[in-house]
Design a protein around this motif. Structure first.
Motif, PDB file in Angstrom:
ATOM      1  N   CYS A 143       0.738  -0.772  -0.006  1.00  0.00           N
ATOM      2  CA  CYS A 143      -0.229  -0.041   0.085  1.00  0.00           C
ATOM      3  C   CYS A 143       0.638   1.148   0.633  1.00  0.00           C
ATOM      4  O   CYS A 143       1.865   1.075   0.563  1.00  0.00           O
ATOM      5  CB  CYS A 143      -0.694   0.254   1.477  1.00  0.00           C
ATOM      6  SG  CYS A 143      -1.967   1.234   1.852  1.00  0.00           S
ATOM      7  N   ILE A 144       0.336   2.381  -0.779  1.00  0.00           N
ATOM      8  CA  ILE A 144       1.195   3.396  -0.281  1.00  0.00           C
ATOM      9  C   ILE A 144       0.321   4.649  -0.037  1.00  0.00           C
ATOM     10  O   ILE A 144      -1.291   4.470  -0.609  1.00  0.00           O
ATOM     11  CB  ILE A 144       1.559   4.125  -2.145  1.00  0.00           C
ATOM     12  CG1 ILE A 144       2.061   5.226  -1.642  1.00  0.00           C
ATOM     13  CG2 ILE A 144       0.776   4.094  -2.459  1.00  0.00           C
ATOM     14  CD1 ILE A 144       3.103   5.059  -2.634  1.00  0.00           C
ATOM     15  N   SER A 145       0.601   5.111   0.675  1.00  0.00           N
ATOM     16  CA  SER A 145      -0.405   6.313   2.055  1.00  0.00           C
ATOM     17  C   SER A 145      -1.070   7.581   0.764  1.00  0.00           C
ATOM     18  O   SER A 145       0.120   7.882  -0.473  1.00  0.00           O
ATOM     19  CB  SER A 145      -0.271   7.009   3.281  1.00  0.00           C
ATOM     20  OG  SER A 145       1.198   7.168   3.076  1.00  0.00           O
ATOM     21  N   SER A 146      -1.437   8.382   0.803  1.00  0.00           N
ATOM     22  CA  SER A 146      -2.477   9.476   0.142  1.00  0.00           C
ATOM     23  C   SER A 146      -1.298  10.809   0.387  1.00  0.00           C
ATOM     24  O   SER A 146      -0.093  10.717  -0.897  1.00  0.00           O
ATOM     25  CB  SER A 146      -2.766   9.660  -0.284  1.00  0.00           C
ATOM     26  OG  SER A 146      -3.214  10.594   1.299  1.00  0.00           O
ATOM     27  N   ILE A 155      -8.906   3.842  -0.685  1.00  0.00           N
ATOM     28  CA  ILE A 155      -9.338   3.710   0.528  1.00  0.00           C
ATOM     29  C   ILE A 155      -9.364   5.082   0.666  1.00  0.00           C
ATOM     30  O   ILE A 155      -8.497   6.306   0.233  1.00  0.00           O
ATOM     31  CB  ILE A 155      -8.094   3.294   2.219  1.00  0.00           C
ATOM     32  CG1 ILE A 155      -7.503   1.738   1.904  1.00  0.00           C
ATOM     33  CG2 ILE A 155      -8.821   3.858   3.146  1.00  0.00           C
ATOM     34  CD1 ILE A 155      -6.817   2.290   2.919  1.00  0.00           C
ATOM     35  N   ASN A 156     -10.890   5.725   1.300  1.00  0.00           N
ATOM     36  CA  ASN A 156     -11.079   6.470   1.352  1.00  0.00           C
ATOM     37  C   ASN A 156     -10.563   7.623   2.275  1.00  0.00           C
ATOM     38  O   ASN A 156     -11.554   7.699   3.175  1.00  0.00           O
ATOM     39  CB  ASN A 156     -12.643   6.725   1.406  1.00  0.00           C
ATOM     40  CG  ASN A 156     -13.303   8.397   0.648  1.00  0.00           C
ATOM     41  OD1 ASN A 156     -12.602   9.270  -0.196  1.00  0.00           O
ATOM     42  ND2 ASN A 156     -14.510   8.500   0.928  1.00  0.00           N
ATOM     43  N   GLY A 157      -9.598   8.048   2.330  1.00  0.00           N
ATOM     44  CA  GLY A 157      -8.753   8.142   3.517  1.00  0.00           C
ATOM     45  C   GLY A 157      -7.202   8.942   3.131  1.00  0.00           C
ATOM     46  O   GLY A 157      -7.175   7.580   1.847  1.00  0.00           O
ATOM     47  N   ARG A 158      -6.093   9.188   4.606  1.00  0.00           N
ATOM     48  CA  ARG A 158      -4.959   9.287   4.078  1.00  0.00           C
ATOM     49  C   ARG A 158      -3.885   7.999   4.185  1.00  0.00           C
ATOM     50  O   ARG A 158      -2.757   7.434   3.892  1.00  0.00           O
ATOM     51  CB  ARG A 158      -4.329   9.952   4.189  1.00  0.00           C
ATOM     52  CG  ARG A 158      -4.308  12.010   3.512  1.00  0.00           C
ATOM     53  CD  ARG A 158      -4.097  12.437   4.568  1.00  0.00           C
ATOM     54  NE  ARG A 158      -5.006  12.909   6.059  1.00  0.00           N
ATOM     55  CZ  ARG A 158      -4.091  14.028   7.065  1.00  0.00           C
ATOM     56  NH1 ARG A 158      -3.081  15.294   6.416  1.00  0.00           N
ATOM     57  NH2 ARG A 158      -4.950  14.026   8.013  1.00  0.00           N
TER      58      ARG A 158
END
Length: 123
Positions: free
Chosen positions: A49-52, A98-101
């Motif tokens: 996963c990569i965060s926003s 993911i609808n978030g950071r």
């Protein structure tokens, strides 16, 4: 949110392959983006996963050191570069948002899913 995953195919053991995930109608950088895979008869497995905003990346032990996730804001794409591929990497690969950071490993934290792309590692 629609996701499009591409880049799967047949590759020999030890080879490389790059998967791409894009969101045609949204900016992908506002989401955390993850990749899962599912082999026949097995549960869907989180792999990276990569965060926003801060663009941190996380990997499962099964792919750490072999796979690299990256985001390219100019073309609204998240790539998964896979190297040193093994037959056990054979699976359908899914990108998900993911609808978030932040990033999470559990399937239930992801809000949107792509259609999956087949990766087969075989000689």
């Amino acid at each position: 949110v629609q996701l499009q995953a591409s880049g799967g195919g047949l590759v020999q053991p030890g080879g490389s392959l790059r998967l791409s995930c894009t969101t045609p109608e949204e900016r992908i950088d506002i989401f955390a983006t993850g990749w899962f895979r599912q082999a026949p008869g097995r549960e869907r497995e989180w792999i990276t996963c990569i965060s926003s905003r801060d663009i941190n990346s996380f990997y499962s032990e099964s792919v750490k050191g072999r796979f690299t996730i990256s985001r390219h804001d100019a073309n609204n794409t998240v790539n998964l570069q896979m190297g040193s591929l093994k037959p056990e990497d054979t699976a359908v690969y899914y990108c998900a948002l993911i609808n978030g950071r932040g990033c999470y490993r559990d399937y239930g934290s992801y809000d949107f899913w792509g259609q999956g792309t087949q990766v087969t590692v075989s000689s």
